[in-house]
Design a protein around this motif. Sequence first.
Motif, mmCIF file in Angstrom:
data_model
loop_
_atom_site.group_PDB
_atom_site.id
_atom_site.type_symbol
_atom_site.label_atom_id
_atom_site.label_comp_id
_atom_site.label_asym_id
_atom_site.label_seq_id
_atom_site.Cartn_x
_atom_site.Cartn_y
_atom_site.Cartn_z
ATOM 1 N N GLN A 100 39.918 43.800 44.911
ATOM 2 C CA GLN A 100 41.378 43.861 45.002
ATOM 3 C C GLN A 100 42.022 42.975 43.936
ATOM 4 O O GLN A 100 43.019 43.348 43.313
ATOM 5 N N ILE A 101 41.438 41.785 43.723
ATOM 6 C CA ILE A 101 41.973 40.883 42.702
ATOM 7 C C ILE A 101 41.900 41.537 41.327
ATOM 8 O O ILE A 101 42.848 41.462 40.532
ATOM 9 N N LEU A 102 40.778 42.208 41.032
ATOM 10 C CA LEU A 102 40.643 42.870 39.736
ATOM 11 C C LEU A 102 41.686 43.976 39.576
ATOM 12 O O LEU A 102 42.285 44.121 38.498
ATOM 13 N N ARG A 103 41.938 44.729 40.635
ATOM 14 C CA ARG A 103 42.959 45.782 40.559
ATOM 15 C C ARG A 103 44.341 45.192 40.318
ATOM 16 O O ARG A 103 45.157 45.750 39.565
ATOM 17 N N ARG B 149 41.599 37.815 34.125
ATOM 18 C CA ARG B 149 41.010 39.085 34.567
ATOM 19 C C ARG B 149 39.497 39.059 34.368
ATOM 20 O O ARG B 149 38.737 39.570 35.206
ATOM 21 N N ALA B 150 39.047 38.469 33.270
ATOM 22 C CA ALA B 150 37.611 38.407 32.996
ATOM 23 C C ALA B 150 36.868 37.628 34.081
ATOM 24 O O ALA B 150 35.710 37.943 34.389
ATOM 25 N N VAL B 151 37.525 36.613 34.654
ATOM 26 C CA VAL B 151 36.900 35.870 35.759
ATOM 27 C C VAL B 151 36.640 36.805 36.930
ATOM 28 O O VAL B 151 35.578 36.756 37.568
ATOM 29 N N ALA B 152 37.630 37.676 37.220
ATOM 30 C CA ALA B 152 37.440 38.655 38.303
ATOM 31 C C ALA B 152 36.357 39.666 37.932
ATOM 32 O O ALA B 152 35.548 40.069 38.785
ATOM 33 N N LEU C 178 48.722 43.675 36.444
ATOM 34 C CA LEU C 178 49.412 42.621 35.696
ATOM 35 C C LEU C 178 49.276 42.852 34.189
ATOM 36 O O LEU C 178 50.237 42.654 33.430
ATOM 37 N N MET C 179 48.101 43.264 33.747
ATOM 38 C CA MET C 179 47.905 43.559 32.329
ATOM 39 C C MET C 179 48.787 44.711 31.865
ATOM 40 O O MET C 179 49.245 44.746 30.718
ATOM 41 N N ALA C 180 49.045 45.669 32.754
ATOM 42 C CA ALA C 180 49.911 46.793 32.394
ATOM 43 C C ALA C 180 51.374 46.351 32.282
ATOM 44 O O ALA C 180 52.118 46.847 31.428
ATOM 45 N N GLY D 46 56.745 42.850 39.801
ATOM 46 C CA GLY D 46 56.916 42.099 38.563
ATOM 47 C C GLY D 46 55.766 41.128 38.408
ATOM 48 O O GLY D 46 54.958 40.935 39.340
ATOM 49 N N PRO D 47 55.643 40.489 37.257
ATOM 50 C CA PRO D 47 54.487 39.619 36.996
ATOM 51 C C PRO D 47 54.299 38.494 38.003
ATOM 52 O O PRO D 47 53.164 38.211 38.407
ATOM 53 N N TYR D 48 55.392 37.837 38.410
ATOM 54 C CA TYR D 48 55.227 36.720 39.348
ATOM 55 C C TYR D 48 54.816 37.222 40.725
ATOM 56 O O TYR D 48 54.020 36.575 41.412
#
Length: 396
Positions: free
Chosen positions: A301-304, A322-325, A309-311, A276-278
């Motif tokens: 890994q953070i980007l994945r 996400r853009a920061v990653a 999370l975006m899904a 879940g998101p959290y």
Amino acid sequence: MAAMDVEDVFRAEYGRAVAVLVRFLGDIDLAEEAVQDAFTTALRSWPETGVPPSPAGWIITTARNRAIDRLRRESKRAERHAQAALLHGPGPLPEEGPVRDERLRLIFTCCHPALAVQARVALTLRLLGGLTTAQIARAFLVPEPTMAQRLVRAKAKIRNAGIPYRVPRDADLPDRLYGVLAVVYLIFNEGYGGSPDLCAQAVRLGRLLAELMPDEPEVTGLLALMLLVESRRPAREDADGALVPLPEQDRDRWDRDLIGEGQALLRRCLRRNQPGPYQIQAAIQAVHSDAPTAEATDWGQILRLYDQLMALAPSPVVALNRAVAVAEVEGPRHALDLVDDLDLDGYHVFHAVRADLLRRLGQDTVAVRAYEAAVALTRSPAERAFLQRRMRTLTR
């Protein structure tokens, strides 16, 4: 026994006592007043008699008796006497078992979707956190009378709209639970901007929810997320009180006990395989906490995780993070293109991220304008000072 000891019991047991009294009295204001009277009595009597074996039971029973006495004093009609008589059952009110349900009922009542978000936050902090109206007002930077009115209106809405004092049905629970978690996380985020007490209250509420709902992975995930973020608090400021961004923090100052607890909770979530998101946000923070240095951070890994999370829970704020990653994995140019597509002009972090990307691309003049926009929007003095320092490095 010192007054401080009574205050410790107050913080630990106030929500429990109010929850039980609301159930028996059917009136939030009367329950609050009765519990406060009971703690006032404890301040007078416990220094002489000592702490009772069950402080919560003593407070609940004393509060019930105070409520009965008040009903009898103020009653001018027979039905009020009858109400008091019905309340005057034998023996102490229950502490365990049913009390767990009472606290859950109170949490879901405070966070009912019929109430405005600000009212949900205020009620949760007041009834379950035990904060005074003045403390809540200071934390949210509003006048005390304004906060008092929010509380009065919220209680009136509960009474007049007949908002039920119960845990939602199984079919309704997921949506309602997410609203509860959102309130707790909002309290935490407000505190992270400059009020450690609010963060402590959010973590305490997270622990309470995890105790009451141990089989809900998103509850555990939220607690893990808050603990992992909170673990970095000792390193967020330097000796002069200036804000230190994550890449520049002294990781030896991070609280390893909180990191260990947060990671253990996250592992428990992962075993359930119900993401879940959290939980995903907690996993992102766990990756940061695993890195011995900023350079060793596994940004891939953070980007994945942000893709996942975006899904599950897409939003402009998640896309910004996400853009920061993306900037770390694919470079600031691609990240800036993503940021410029977001509609977040009123969010100071948007402008701060954009300013940092522009700075990294050597576009100093545009970066300064972005920093100025971020400074104008932030409410945190520490963040404002940090952004101004960054901006000055581009104008020398």
